[in-house]
Design an enzyme around this catalytic site. Structure first.
Site, PDB file in Angstrom:
ATOM      1  N   HIS A 332       0.829  -1.208   0.000  1.00 29.51           N
ATOM      2  CA  HIS A 332       0.000   0.000   0.000  1.00 29.51           C
ATOM      3  C   HIS A 332       0.865   1.259   0.000  1.00 29.51           C
ATOM      4  O   HIS A 332       0.481   2.278  -0.597  1.00 29.51           O
ATOM      5  CB  HIS A 332      -0.925   0.002   1.222  1.00 29.51           C
ATOM      6  CG  HIS A 332      -2.149  -0.833   1.054  1.00 29.51           C
ATOM      7  ND1 HIS A 332      -2.307  -2.055   1.668  1.00 29.51           N
ATOM      8  CD2 HIS A 332      -3.272  -0.642   0.322  1.00 29.51           C
ATOM      9  CE1 HIS A 332      -3.488  -2.563   1.334  1.00 29.51           C
ATOM     10  NE2 HIS A 332      -4.082  -1.730   0.510  1.00 29.51           N
ATOM     11  N   GLY A 333       2.020   1.208   0.648  1.00 32.16           N
ATOM     12  CA  GLY A 333       2.892   2.380   0.663  1.00 32.16           C
ATOM     13  C   GLY A 333       3.889   2.318   1.798  1.00 32.16           C
ATOM     14  O   GLY A 333       3.656   1.648   2.817  1.00 32.16           O
TER      15      GLY A 333
END
Length: 401
Positions: A332-333
């Site tokens: 996701h990051g």
């Protein structure tokens, strides 16, 4: 073509006007002749890819073309290599090279503060498809490989930007086997139903939670600062917005697939009615969670058990969960709240496993009825909503900026 309506898939009602016009010939052909025009589907695909990756987003379009070329050559080379040899190092190298573009897209902004030129809408979901191909070729599940079919699978436009993540062998069956009229009529009905439900979810309910309520409660939460009832309200509002917006998109993607005669798997199945966190992941973004389960968790567990890294299967399982959800968080990051979100879910699943083992051992003493089931749903819903609060990044804004 300066007035051409470039737009994100399913984000604008006008997009659906073009979609219906483009799909009508497909629908009529399937109803009358029971087959698809592959050449027409290719034209429609190119049109909608141009709509999504052209104009001001032309750099994304170039990145997409380069990416597809890279993955197609990579999978082709590995397929032909695998017919003769089965070297584990070549397999791991192929998987690494398939993931490399996505890894660069995630790492470059974290390091430089600027978006990578390799990035485009949907690169994650295309990468999952590519890695899946390499793994199943290694397993021997995919015995034939067609470059055109692979590109068709990779660029299936209804699902290109955010899934659902289909499986190559399932997709291939839909392409190769003529669809019966009765089955297509059923798909057509479900597709139309998905469109109406998707409009309700995304453009009415999702819009209300995301554009009306969320800015309102966020403003109040920021005014009071710290932990407050407004923050709790934001948690619930954001969670409901996230579901209805994403589920609405998924309904459009699946519905479009149905109208084209493809039985693309669904992505959501009443996740907020789950009675534990494991059940939640069997109902939320299902194609993603099943992909992580099949291609990461199960393979990691097989390796840990085969090599006897841990004496206890329970310990191995818990380590597998934390590795799995940490990877999901990183995907996701590279920010603290995505990592904490992943570790939080791993912890919840480990606790759920422990509770299920305890419950099985003491089932005579622990009541099981409609009331306890409702309580389990309530607790799971709140645990999930708290995880979405972490995921939203709002805590970072509220406490650290």
């Amino acid at each position: 073509m300066t007035n051409f309506p470039y737009m994100i898939p399913y984000a604008n009602p006008i997009y659906f006007c073009y979609l219906i016009i483009a799909l009508l010939p497909m629908i009529i052909t399937l109803l009358v002749k029971g087959k698809r025009w592959s050449w027409y589907q290719a034209l429609v695909t190119l049109f909608f890819l141009y709509m999504s990756f052209g104009g001001k987003d032309w750099k994304q379009g170039v990145a997409l073309i380069v990416y597809v070329f890279w993955q197609t050559v990579l999978v082709w080379l590995y397929f032909h290599y695998r017919q003769k040899k089965n070297n584990s190092y070549i397999f791991y190298l192929s998987v690494f090279l398939a993931i490399a573009p996505l890894a660069l897209v995630k790492i470059v902004p974290f390091v430089s503060g600027h978006a990578s030129i390799l990035g485009f809408l949907g690169i994650s979901y295309l990468t999952f498809k590519s890695v899946q191909m390499i793994m199943e070729i290694r397993d021997g599940s995919i015995k034939e490989y067609s470059v055109f079919r692979y590109i068709q699978f990779l660029l299936f436009f209804p699902t290109i930007s955010s899934g659902p993540i289909d499986r190559y062998r399932r997709f291939e069956k839909d392409v190769e086997n003529p669809i019966e009229l009765e089955k297509y009529v059923d798909l057509l009905q479900k597709g139309i139903h998905n469109f109406f439900l998707g409009f309700l979810y995304k453009f009415i309910i999702g819009y209300y939670f995301g554009q009306v309520m969320m800015p309102f409660v966020a403003k109040i939460a920021e005014k009071y600062g710290g932990f407050s009832w407004a923050l709790v309200a934001y948690m619930y509002v954001y969670s409901l917005y996230l579901f209805f917006d994403f589920a609405g998109y998924s309904l459009f993607a699946v519905g479009t697939s149905y109208l084209m005669g493809y039985n693309t798997p669904i992505n959501f199945n009443k996740p907020f009615l789950s009675w534990n966190i494991k059940e939640f992941w069997n109902r939320w973004h299902m194609t993603l969670s099943f992909w992580f389960r099949d291609y990461i968790y199960m393979r990691l567990m097989f390796t840990l058990i085969k090599k006897k890294v841990f004496k206890s299967r329970i310990v191995a399982s818990n380590v597998g969960y934390f590795a799995l959800f940490l990877i999901m968080g990183v995907w996701h990051g590279l920010t603290w709240y995505y990592l904490v979100y992943g570790l939080y879910h791993a912890g919840l699943i480990c606790l759920t496993d422990a509770w299920l083992r305890f419950k099985k051992k003491h089932k005579e003493k622990i009541p099981s009825n409609k009331l306890t089931h409702a309580l389990a749903i309530f607790l799971t819903f709140n645990a999930v909503c708290f995880s979405f609060l972490i995921f939203s990044g709002f805590l970072d804004t509220l406490f650290f900026k």
